[in-house]
Scaffold this active site. Structure first.
Site, PDB file in Angstrom:
ATOM      1  N   CYS A   2      76.137  -2.006  15.959  1.00  0.00           N
ATOM      2  CA  CYS A   2      75.010  -1.138  16.220  1.00  0.00           C
ATOM      3  C   CYS A   2      75.068  -0.026  15.194  1.00  0.00           C
ATOM      4  O   CYS A   2      76.057   0.113  14.488  1.00  0.00           O
ATOM      5  CB  CYS A   2      75.121  -0.511  17.603  1.00  0.00           C
ATOM      6  SG  CYS A   2      75.305  -1.716  18.917  1.00  0.00           S
ATOM      7  N   ARG A  27      71.612  -2.592  11.125  1.00  0.00           N
ATOM      8  CA  ARG A  27      72.811  -2.917  11.898  1.00  0.00           C
ATOM      9  C   ARG A  27      72.473  -3.430  13.296  1.00  0.00           C
ATOM     10  O   ARG A  27      73.359  -3.913  14.014  1.00  0.00           O
ATOM     11  CB  ARG A  27      73.702  -1.682  12.018  1.00  0.00           C
ATOM     12  CG  ARG A  27      74.201  -1.160  10.707  1.00  0.00           C
ATOM     13  CD  ARG A  27      75.043   0.069  10.930  1.00  0.00           C
ATOM     14  NE  ARG A  27      76.188  -0.208  11.744  1.00  0.00           N
ATOM     15  CZ  ARG A  27      77.354  -0.663  11.297  1.00  0.00           C
ATOM     16  NH1 ARG A  27      77.500  -0.886  10.013  1.00  0.00           N
ATOM     17  NH2 ARG A  27      78.346  -0.893  12.105  1.00  0.00           N
ATOM     18  N   TRP A  70      72.303  -3.634  18.882  1.00  0.00           N
ATOM     19  CA  TRP A  70      72.269  -5.090  18.775  1.00  0.00           C
ATOM     20  C   TRP A  70      73.121  -5.573  19.940  1.00  0.00           C
ATOM     21  O   TRP A  70      74.341  -5.414  19.921  1.00  0.00           O
ATOM     22  CB  TRP A  70      72.857  -5.540  17.448  1.00  0.00           C
ATOM     23  CG  TRP A  70      72.649  -6.985  17.138  1.00  0.00           C
ATOM     24  CD1 TRP A  70      71.515  -7.568  16.640  1.00  0.00           C
ATOM     25  CD2 TRP A  70      73.594  -8.036  17.288  1.00  0.00           C
ATOM     26  NE1 TRP A  70      71.716  -8.908  16.468  1.00  0.00           N
ATOM     27  CE2 TRP A  70      72.985  -9.239  16.859  1.00  0.00           C
ATOM     28  CE3 TRP A  70      74.906  -8.108  17.750  1.00  0.00           C
ATOM     29  CZ2 TRP A  70      73.626 -10.466  16.875  1.00  0.00           C
ATOM     30  CZ3 TRP A  70      75.552  -9.338  17.763  1.00  0.00           C
ATOM     31  CH2 TRP A  70      74.901 -10.489  17.328  1.00  0.00           C
ATOM     32  N   ASN A  96      79.453   1.854  19.175  1.00  0.00           N
ATOM     33  CA  ASN A  96      79.375   0.590  18.440  1.00  0.00           C
ATOM     34  C   ASN A  96      80.715  -0.104  18.632  1.00  0.00           C
ATOM     35  O   ASN A  96      81.747   0.492  18.357  1.00  0.00           O
ATOM     36  CB  ASN A  96      79.126   0.901  16.951  1.00  0.00           C
ATOM     37  CG  ASN A  96      79.207  -0.324  16.078  1.00  0.00           C
ATOM     38  OD1 ASN A  96      78.932  -1.438  16.525  1.00  0.00           O
ATOM     39  ND2 ASN A  96      79.582  -0.134  14.829  1.00  0.00           N
ATOM     40  N   GLY A  97      80.703  -1.328  19.121  1.00  0.00           N
ATOM     41  CA  GLY A  97      81.962  -2.042  19.351  1.00  0.00           C
ATOM     42  C   GLY A  97      81.939  -2.707  20.730  1.00  0.00           C
ATOM     43  O   GLY A  97      80.874  -2.883  21.321  1.00  0.00           O
ATOM     44  N   GLU A 480      74.862 -22.391   0.283  1.00  0.00           N
ATOM     45  CA  GLU A 480      74.267 -21.058   0.350  1.00  0.00           C
ATOM     46  C   GLU A 480      72.730 -21.148   0.352  1.00  0.00           C
ATOM     47  O   GLU A 480      72.067 -20.403   1.077  1.00  0.00           O
ATOM     48  CB  GLU A 480      74.772 -20.199  -0.824  1.00  0.00           C
ATOM     49  CG  GLU A 480      74.085 -18.866  -1.027  1.00  0.00           C
ATOM     50  CD  GLU A 480      74.196 -17.879   0.135  1.00  0.00           C
ATOM     51  OE1 GLU A 480      74.939 -18.145   1.102  1.00  0.00           O
ATOM     52  OE2 GLU A 480      73.495 -16.847   0.096  1.00  0.00           O
ATOM     53  N   LYS A 484      70.481 -19.599   3.316  1.00  0.00           N
ATOM     54  CA  LYS A 484      69.428 -18.607   3.061  1.00  0.00           C
ATOM     55  C   LYS A 484      68.127 -19.042   3.734  1.00  0.00           C
ATOM     56  O   LYS A 484      67.450 -18.259   4.358  1.00  0.00           O
ATOM     57  CB  LYS A 484      69.243 -18.478   1.555  1.00  0.00           C
ATOM     58  CG  LYS A 484      69.058 -17.195   0.895  1.00  0.00           C
ATOM     59  CD  LYS A 484      70.012 -16.061   0.966  1.00  0.00           C
ATOM     60  CE  LYS A 484      70.929 -15.893   2.103  1.00  0.00           C
ATOM     61  NZ  LYS A 484      72.125 -15.130   1.847  1.00  0.00           N
ATOM     62  N   GLU A 487      68.378 -18.637   7.526  1.00  0.00           N
ATOM     63  CA  GLU A 487      68.353 -17.238   7.944  1.00  0.00           C
ATOM     64  C   GLU A 487      66.952 -16.637   7.864  1.00  0.00           C
ATOM     65  O   GLU A 487      66.537 -15.892   8.747  1.00  0.00           O
ATOM     66  CB  GLU A 487      69.242 -16.389   7.004  1.00  0.00           C
ATOM     67  CG  GLU A 487      70.718 -16.559   7.183  1.00  0.00           C
ATOM     68  CD  GLU A 487      71.490 -15.739   6.142  1.00  0.00           C
ATOM     69  OE1 GLU A 487      72.254 -14.862   6.547  1.00  0.00           O
ATOM     70  OE2 GLU A 487      71.320 -15.975   4.924  1.00  0.00           O
ATOM     71  N   HIS A 503      77.217 -41.149   2.399  1.00  0.00           N
ATOM     72  CA  HIS A 503      78.042 -41.218   3.606  1.00  0.00           C
ATOM     73  C   HIS A 503      77.323 -40.641   4.827  1.00  0.00           C
ATOM     74  O   HIS A 503      77.967 -40.231   5.779  1.00  0.00           O
ATOM     75  CB  HIS A 503      79.369 -40.491   3.370  1.00  0.00           C
ATOM     76  CG  HIS A 503      80.154 -41.080   2.240  1.00  0.00           C
ATOM     77  ND1 HIS A 503      80.742 -42.319   2.329  1.00  0.00           N
ATOM     78  CD2 HIS A 503      80.395 -40.629   0.992  1.00  0.00           C
ATOM     79  CE1 HIS A 503      81.334 -42.594   1.175  1.00  0.00           C
ATOM     80  NE2 HIS A 503      81.134 -41.592   0.350  1.00  0.00           N
ATOM     81  N   LYS A 602      73.245  -7.260  10.002  1.00  0.00           N
ATOM     82  CA  LYS A 602      73.837  -7.139   8.679  1.00  0.00           C
ATOM     83  C   LYS A 602      75.355  -7.079   8.741  1.00  0.00           C
ATOM     84  O   LYS A 602      76.052  -7.653   7.920  1.00  0.00           O
ATOM     85  CB  LYS A 602      73.291  -5.867   8.023  1.00  0.00           C
ATOM     86  CG  LYS A 602      73.812  -5.623   6.612  1.00  0.00           C
ATOM     87  CD  LYS A 602      73.126  -6.516   5.636  1.00  0.00           C
ATOM     88  CE  LYS A 602      73.633  -6.368   4.226  1.00  0.00           C
ATOM     89  NZ  LYS A 602      73.459  -7.641   3.488  1.00  0.00           N
TER      90      LYS A 602
HETATM   91  C1  G6P Z   1      76.391 -11.422   8.387  1.00  0.00           C
HETATM   92  C2  G6P Z   1      75.309 -11.196   7.341  1.00  0.00           C
HETATM   93  C3  G6P Z   1      75.543 -12.121   6.140  1.00  0.00           C
HETATM   94  C4  G6P Z   1      76.925 -11.899   5.595  1.00  0.00           C
HETATM   95  C5  G6P Z   1      78.016 -12.042   6.666  1.00  0.00           C
HETATM   96  C6  G6P Z   1      79.358 -11.549   6.178  1.00  0.00           C
HETATM   97  O1  G6P Z   1      76.256 -12.688   8.935  1.00  0.00           O
HETATM   98  O2  G6P Z   1      74.038 -11.448   7.895  1.00  0.00           O
HETATM   99  O3  G6P Z   1      74.586 -11.864   5.132  1.00  0.00           O
HETATM  100  O4  G6P Z   1      77.168 -12.826   4.576  1.00  0.00           O
HETATM  101  O5  G6P Z   1      77.688 -11.261   7.810  1.00  0.00           O
HETATM  102  O6  G6P Z   1      79.269 -10.171   5.985  1.00  0.00           O
HETATM  103  P1  G6P Z   1      80.193  -9.343   4.997  1.00  0.00           P
HETATM  104  O7  G6P Z   1      79.697  -7.926   5.147  1.00  0.00           O
HETATM  105  O8  G6P Z   1      81.596  -9.507   5.487  1.00  0.00           O
HETATM  106  O9  G6P Z   1      80.009  -9.867   3.632  1.00  0.00           O
END
Ligand code: G6P
Length: 607
Positions: A2, A27, A70, A96-97, A480, A484, A487, A503, A602
């Site tokens: 959060c 966040r 969150w 937060n936590g 990746e 993307k 997401e 396979h 994030k």
């Molecule tokens: C979340 C974010 C991703 C990120 C991942 C790891 O899932 O949405 O974009 O790659 O966390 O985060 P970090 O801050 O450790 O790179």
């Protein structure tokens, strides 16, 4: 996971707190709330803008706390939104936590007559602090917070207020980030220093176990119960503009467009263009230990994990070092025995991902050298690793990582070069230096094709599934690219090694199932070309990411996006750019908020 913000000083707190919340919205954004004395509390379900609409015209108070949530415990509702308070509505708190033993604490407090209104773990903490303040022998809020935290298991970044001590904030941290902004006669608390920059560039990062008291007269820090002489603030020279959208519609687009600049910043002063010699200041202290390293374990989550997979190919090829890459969330439960000559390298944009931090702690416990590639300066992973390299990518606000990933790949290439003193010839080293130097300009060329990629996103926008394939260095980029898309556009996508097509995945291919093939002119070019033929034979639509000048590819692929030529180990830095743009345009075309994908955050500071 959060965002929390606090202010104490002489100004009206409400506008400052609301601005802070907007900057921290990445966040978490399912509900938000604010508390000030004398105005009291306002909460709203939804984004910070919903809270803004609900605020009364006149709010007064020169100290306050605010939160954007969150959800972890309890649904995202008004009642579950922070700040929370105790029975007497005297102690107010944002958190937060996760409080792991909240059930037990809650039961004990219920027996004492406390009644709870929310389903959150946080409310229990507010009750506990209030109970100790009113019924225990704490002289003030600080003492009550210290005593309460001794009874708590879990993680927290908190800011607390006592209605009877309106000019005081108490902040504490264990496992969740807290930064203090040091102004003149005013002080700020934030989950992320980027939200402080508008007011002050002098920042104190709280360490785990710290409790800080902030009043308009000053601030103090108690470290694990012991008085300190305060901490000298660090000066953050971040560009304030870099936390704004800079004229783009979304942070994600702004951040993709920043890639060339990021590549310059991440390599600045770190590689000698003429000789290819690498110097990474953050590793100097451990340089003698690096020579003994025989094995590297890379840990990370999400996009950072995929950067790690590229890192594996880089370290193996350039430095001839064996590497394993693990999801940090798996590594921490593997009970993996680590050899003493292993370095554990954590990759994290935020430096706060709970699983990655836990992996670092496990590696330390086993006596390994721990290294970090981290973007957020002063973050937990940056501080807890033995040494590391900062990305210098600037704040990344879009939830899905783009520019930070590109920077991670570049820093990994530099690190691999550093480790390859004995394995690479002087000439090869120079070739790398020259190629790294050309990357920003080459990314610029790819970005110029963004309108073409936008058209492709439109053309393929109705597909329900996508496959991404690539081999060797392109395999992690296929993963990746698929991530993307998932997401940002919520479309089902899978990344596969092209060598694995036969396979399994080939069975899914038909005329409605497009494949994005990463097929630059590299060592596996011909192999991937054959895989594309197999897809074409089954009428699967094909989009190719290919090297400029490759005309043959046009005969196989329905559409081609060209990237400039570079050395194979650096190609991922180029080939991922069109995939980021593709995901962006597809998500925007579908009308989604690409900066804040649903259900994602994030910074994942809880497990
Ligand atoms: C979340 C974010 C991703 C990120 C991942 C790891 O899932 O949405 O974009 O790659 O966390 O985060 P970090 O801050 O450790 O790179």
């Amino acid at each position: 996971m959060c965002g929390i913000y606090g202010y104490v000083g002489a100004k009206e707190a409400a506008p400052i707190l609301m601005k802070g919340l907007r900057a921290l919205e990445y966040r978490g954004y399912d509900s938000a709330g604010i508390f000030m004395i004398p105005s009291g509390v306002v909460k709203a379900k939804g984004e910070v803008s919903a809270l803004q609409k609900k605020l009364p015209k006149k709010l007064s108070g020169t100290a306050g706390i605010a939160h954007t949530r969150w959800a972890t415990h309890g649904a995202p509702t008004n009642v579950n939104a922070h700040p929370h308070t105790g029975n007497l509505k005297r102690v107010w708190l944002v958190h937060n936590g996760i409080i792991e033993n909240y059930q037990e604490l809650r039961d004990a407090l219920k027996k004492k007559g406390n009644t709870f209104v929310s389903a959150t773990d946080t409310e229990v903490l507010a009750h506990l602090i209030e109970d100790i303040l009113v019924n225990g022998n704490a002289k003030n809020l600080e003492e009550a917070v210290v005593a309460a935290l001794k009874r708590v298991h879990g993680t927290y970044g908190i800011v607390v207020m006592d209605a009877e001590e309106p000019d005081t904030l108490v902040a504490a941290r264990l496992g969740s980030p807290i930064a203090l902004g040091i102004g003149k006669g005013e002080y700020f608390v934030s989950s992320d220093p980027s939200a402080l920059l508008e007011h002050t560039r002098n920042v104190v990062y709280l360490n785990d176990g710290d409790v800080s008291v902030l009043t308009p007269e000053g601030y103090s820090v108690l470290a694990r119960g012991k008085k300190t002489n305060g901490r000298v603030p660090e000066y953050l020279d971040w560009d304030a503009d870099s936390i704004q959208k800079g004229g783009y519609e979304h942070f994600m687009m702004k951040e993709i467009m920043e890639a060339p600049e990021v590549l310059v910043n991440s390599a600045r002063g770190r590689i000698d263009k003429k000789t290819g010699a690498v110097k990474l200041g953050g590793l100097e202290e451990v340089r003698p230990r690096l020579k003994d390293i025989k094995h590297i374990v890379i840990v990370g989550c999400g996009t950072a994990y995929y950067a790690g997979l590229v890192g594996k190919y880089l370290f193996m090829e350039l430095a001839r070092l064996p590497v394993t890459v693990e999801f940090a969330s798996e590594f921490r439960y593997q009970n993996a025995p680590l050899l003493k000559d292993t370095a554990v390298l954590a990759i994290s944009q935020s430096g706060e991902t709970a699983d990655t931090l836990a992996a670092v702690r496990e590696a330390k416990r086993q006596g390994c050298l721990t290294l970090g590639i981290v973007n957020a300066v002063g973050s937990s992973i940056a501080r807890e690793t033995d040494a590391g390299v900062y990305n210098h990518a600037g704040p990344e606000i879009g939830v899905a990582s783009t520019k930070a990933f590109i920077s991670q790949l570049e820093v990994l290439a530099l690190l691999a070069l550093l480790f390859s003193e004995k394995t690479l010839s002087a000439e090869d080293r120079r070739r790398y230096a020259r190629a790294i130097d050309r990357l920003p300009q080459q990314v610029e060329e790819i970005l110029k094709q963004k309108d073409t990629i936008k058209k492709l996103a439109k053309k393929y926008g109705r597909a329900r599934d996508f496959l991404f394939i690539g081999r060797a260095y392109q395999f992690p980029i296929a993963l990746e690219g698929a991530l993307k898309l998932k997401e940002i556009s919520y479309v089902h996508a899978e990344g596969y090694s092209s060598g694995e097509m036969k396979h399994g995945p080939l069975a899914m291919i038909d005329g409605s199932f497009p494949t994005v093939a990463l097929v630059p002119k590299d060592a596996t070019y011909k192999k991937t070309l054959s895989n594309m033929e197999e897809i074409k034979a089954r009428k699967g639509p094909l989009i190719a990411i290919a090297t400029a000048g490759d005309t043959r590819i046009k005969d196989i692929a329905d559409d081609v996006i060209y990237i400039p030529n570079t050395l194979e180990p650096l190609t991922p830095i180029l080939s991922v750019v069109p995939l980021q743009l593709f995901a962006y345009y597809l998500g925007v075309a579908k009308g989604y908020n690409v900066d804040k994908p649903r259900n994602l955050a994030k910074s994942v500071t809880v497990e």
